[in-house]
Design an enzyme around this catalytic site. Sequence first.
Site, PDB file in Angstrom:
ATOM      1  N   SER A 135       0.818  -1.217   0.000  1.00  0.00           N
ATOM      2  CA  SER A 135       0.000   0.000   0.000  1.00  0.00           C
ATOM      3  C   SER A 135       0.849   1.262   0.000  1.00  0.00           C
ATOM      4  CB  SER A 135      -0.937   0.000   1.207  1.00  0.00           C
ATOM      5  OG  SER A 135      -1.895  -1.017   1.054  1.00  0.00           O
ATOM      6  N   GLU A 146     -10.105   7.116   2.197  1.00  0.00           N
ATOM      7  CA  GLU A 146      -9.736   5.713   2.055  1.00  0.00           C
ATOM      8  C   GLU A 146     -10.656   4.800   2.859  1.00  0.00           C
ATOM      9  OE1 GLU A 146      -6.018   2.598   2.469  1.00  0.00           O
ATOM     10  OE2 GLU A 146      -6.299   4.121   3.999  1.00  0.00           O
ATOM     11  N   THR A 178      -1.305   4.245   3.356  1.00  0.00           N
ATOM     12  CA  THR A 178      -2.015   4.949   2.278  1.00  0.00           C
ATOM     13  C   THR A 178      -2.092   6.458   2.526  1.00  0.00           C
ATOM     14  OG1 THR A 178      -3.282   2.919   1.943  1.00  0.00           O
ATOM     15  CG2 THR A 178      -4.060   4.891   0.802  1.00  0.00           C
ATOM     16  N   ASP A 221      -5.457   0.565  -4.447  1.00  0.00           N
ATOM     17  CA  ASP A 221      -4.010   0.528  -4.614  1.00  0.00           C
ATOM     18  C   ASP A 221      -3.562  -0.813  -5.190  1.00  0.00           C
ATOM     19  OD1 ASP A 221      -4.878  -0.654  -2.287  1.00  0.00           O
ATOM     20  OD2 ASP A 221      -3.376   0.280  -0.992  1.00  0.00           O
TER      21      ASP A 221
END
Length: 348
Positions: A45, A219, A98, A266
Amino acid sequence: MIGDGMGLSQLSAAIYSSPTPLALEEFKVIGFQKSYSSSDLITDSAAGATAFACGVKTYNGAIGLTQDTLPCLSILEEAEQRGLATGLVVTSSIVHATPASFAAHQKMRIFYERIAEDMAASGVDLLIGGGKRYFDRRNEDDRDLLAEMQARGYLVRDYFNGDLDQVKPDPNLNFVFFTADNQPLPVNQGRSYLAYASRLGTEFLDLRGKDKGFFLVIEGSQIDWANHANEGKLAIQETLDFDRSVGEVLAFARRRGNTLVIVTADHESGGMALEQGSKQGRVKPEFTTNGHTGSLVPVYAYGPGADAFAGIYENTAIYSKMRHFFGWDTDQNSALQLNKTTTQTLNN
Ligand code: MG
Ligand code: ZN
């Protein structure tokens, strides 16, 4: 918007589990991106998010660095320097790979306390996620980054003192809200803030960005974790939770009329497949791995500039397509650099 680990099978499982259509089904422009990193066909990630953030392929584990470990200016940092409002809204800790890749520069994703320092210094206007302890009860030093941020004009709140919907952020101040001391709960244990936080985030940053606009990363962090645990039902629940957030952002974009919404992952994780015996409303997701996979992942785009996201391209192209949308790739006056603080932190 990033659904961590949200490949085509996670989407399929969520669609066939939901009695009503998903918000993701409303997108008309869909593409695929190649998620591999510079070190591995199977990305992690950190490298995955750094590709979106900086437009570079880097090694697995790198946070906002090139593969030669040089800090790269992220699109969030560039937006900040250009006077746009910026934000990160996640269901992991805010220092997790992330979100970190957009506002920090560290050689390894596990340097959570150093990532917290970078984030505190980044000038980001909005942070919503877990990870309070990396800011105010640190192992490596006695700094209280939250007190420091408050002194610099941030409104800082956390779940200890009430839920997010009890707080009214002031668009004249940056805003941080911690939803957990470390990682927030999975959605099946009562975590429910992402859709609300997404709506709050778009409206807050819209006001704060005034005529310049905003750049917001949202996210659904824990789809990936359910995949790692090979918990199919939870992966579906996390995907549906993320989809509610997508629905809020699409509703905002429709009202506003000038917002580009991009949704992707991702990478895929779990190698999920819908097995024989699956039925509508009762799918049976199975997994081939506890790790990530190298399948291309979908990209969904809505709004002005969305057409550029059709086709098959590198994950790094998401970065250049976003900069093109903002008109920054043709800006001859841009001599933007990482600020000194960030680089110093890296060298420490
Ligand atoms: Mg993540
Ligand atoms: Zn993962």
